[in-house]
Motif scaffolding. Sequence first.
Motif, PDB file in Angstrom:
ATOM      1  N   ASP A  87      -6.481  -6.583  -2.435  1.00  0.00           N
ATOM      2  CA  ASP A  87      -5.773  -5.436  -2.536  1.00  0.00           C
ATOM      3  C   ASP A  87      -5.896  -4.279  -1.121  1.00  0.00           C
ATOM      4  O   ASP A  87      -7.043  -3.774  -0.948  1.00  0.00           O
ATOM      5  CB  ASP A  87      -4.865  -5.026  -3.215  1.00  0.00           C
ATOM      6  CG  ASP A  87      -4.560  -5.565  -4.764  1.00  0.00           C
ATOM      7  OD1 ASP A  87      -3.868  -6.335  -4.545  1.00  0.00           O
ATOM      8  OD2 ASP A  87      -4.774  -5.274  -5.949  1.00  0.00           O
ATOM      9  N   GLU A  88      -4.671  -4.134  -0.682  1.00  0.00           N
ATOM     10  CA  GLU A  88      -4.983  -3.340   0.508  1.00  0.00           C
ATOM     11  C   GLU A  88      -5.286  -1.361  -0.451  1.00  0.00           C
ATOM     12  O   GLU A  88      -4.225  -1.910  -0.941  1.00  0.00           O
ATOM     13  CB  GLU A  88      -3.682  -2.549   1.606  1.00  0.00           C
ATOM     14  CG  GLU A  88      -4.296  -2.130   2.743  1.00  0.00           C
ATOM     15  CD  GLU A  88      -2.931  -2.462   3.693  1.00  0.00           C
ATOM     16  OE1 GLU A  88      -2.850  -1.292   4.468  1.00  0.00           O
ATOM     17  OE2 GLU A  88      -2.645  -3.540   3.694  1.00  0.00           O
ATOM     18  N   ILE A  89      -6.032  -0.980   0.369  1.00  0.00           N
ATOM     19  CA  ILE A  89      -5.707   0.369  -0.758  1.00  0.00           C
ATOM     20  C   ILE A  89      -5.903   1.422   0.919  1.00  0.00           C
ATOM     21  O   ILE A  89      -6.242   1.056   2.161  1.00  0.00           O
ATOM     22  CB  ILE A  89      -7.678   0.670  -1.771  1.00  0.00           C
ATOM     23  CG1 ILE A  89      -8.943   0.551  -0.670  1.00  0.00           C
ATOM     24  CG2 ILE A  89      -7.870  -0.237  -2.502  1.00  0.00           C
ATOM     25  CD1 ILE A  89      -9.952   0.978  -0.672  1.00  0.00           C
ATOM     26  N   THR A  90      -6.429   3.032   0.727  1.00  0.00           N
ATOM     27  CA  THR A  90      -5.690   3.770   1.702  1.00  0.00           C
ATOM     28  C   THR A  90      -7.318   4.299   1.572  1.00  0.00           C
ATOM     29  O   THR A  90      -8.552   3.763   1.006  1.00  0.00           O
ATOM     30  CB  THR A  90      -5.285   5.200   1.101  1.00  0.00           C
ATOM     31  OG1 THR A  90      -6.225   5.347  -0.205  1.00  0.00           O
ATOM     32  CG2 THR A  90      -3.141   4.443   0.907  1.00  0.00           C
ATOM     33  N   ASN A  91      -7.177   4.275   2.882  1.00  0.00           N
ATOM     34  CA  ASN A  91      -8.955   4.644   3.182  1.00  0.00           C
ATOM     35  C   ASN A  91      -9.247   5.811   2.972  1.00  0.00           C
ATOM     36  O   ASN A  91      -8.723   7.094   2.799  1.00  0.00           O
ATOM     37  CB  ASN A  91      -8.509   5.382   4.717  1.00  0.00           C
ATOM     38  CG  ASN A  91     -10.163   5.248   5.414  1.00  0.00           C
ATOM     39  OD1 ASN A  91     -11.176   5.987   4.176  1.00  0.00           O
ATOM     40  ND2 ASN A  91     -10.242   4.866   6.586  1.00  0.00           N
ATOM     41  N   GLN A  95      -9.545  12.178   5.656  1.00  0.00           N
ATOM     42  CA  GLN A  95      -9.167  13.369   5.159  1.00  0.00           C
ATOM     43  C   GLN A  95      -7.882  13.658   4.966  1.00  0.00           C
ATOM     44  O   GLN A  95      -7.943  13.755   6.106  1.00  0.00           O
ATOM     45  CB  GLN A  95     -10.078  15.329   6.053  1.00  0.00           C
ATOM     46  CG  GLN A  95     -11.563  14.508   5.624  1.00  0.00           C
ATOM     47  CD  GLN A  95     -12.055  14.876   4.314  1.00  0.00           C
ATOM     48  OE1 GLN A  95     -11.237  15.542   4.170  1.00  0.00           O
ATOM     49  NE2 GLN A  95     -13.144  14.350   3.914  1.00  0.00           N
ATOM     50  N   PRO A  96      -6.814  14.580   4.311  1.00  0.00           N
ATOM     51  CA  PRO A  96      -5.630  15.251   4.320  1.00  0.00           C
ATOM     52  C   PRO A  96      -5.785  15.932   5.236  1.00  0.00           C
ATOM     53  O   PRO A  96      -6.751  16.883   5.541  1.00  0.00           O
ATOM     54  CB  PRO A  96      -6.141  15.029   2.804  1.00  0.00           C
ATOM     55  CG  PRO A  96      -6.293  15.649   2.388  1.00  0.00           C
ATOM     56  CD  PRO A  96      -7.879  14.675   3.041  1.00  0.00           C
ATOM     57  N   GLU A  97      -4.729  16.084   6.203  1.00  0.00           N
ATOM     58  CA  GLU A  97      -4.505  16.725   7.206  1.00  0.00           C
ATOM     59  C   GLU A  97      -4.150  18.133   6.816  1.00  0.00           C
ATOM     60  O   GLU A  97      -3.419  18.506   5.614  1.00  0.00           O
ATOM     61  CB  GLU A  97      -2.867  16.651   8.327  1.00  0.00           C
ATOM     62  CG  GLU A  97      -3.272  15.416   8.666  1.00  0.00           C
ATOM     63  CD  GLU A  97      -2.312  15.676   9.832  1.00  0.00           C
ATOM     64  OE1 GLU A  97      -1.489  16.250  10.404  1.00  0.00           O
ATOM     65  OE2 GLU A  97      -2.038  14.178  10.191  1.00  0.00           O
TER      66      GLU A  97
END
Length: 99
Positions: A87-91, A95-97
């Motif tokens: 499954d592809e996951i978010t990195n 860091q969130p903007e």
Amino acid sequence: MSGRKETVLDLAKFVDKGVQVKLTGGRQVSGTLKGYDQLLNLVLDEAIEFLRDPDDPLKTTDQSRRLGLIICRGTAVMLVSPTDGTDEITNPFIQPEGA
């Protein structure tokens, strides 16, 4: 000691199953593994290439193109992984903007 050359990978368990292959130069293809040899030349059927972003060649886009039956030369193969069970996951390291 036999004179037969063997690969480090045992790809027999992936024959007739979906695999994803990363190649040198950044290309990425997926398809059904139909065969391989000791030099890691791969035969993929129903292959699809994931096109790269023209601005950043290290990123793939959502665009793809059908290639059909292809041979991936063993010297260009960097990674072979099964498509089932991944499954592809978010990195998690981005860091969130605004943080």
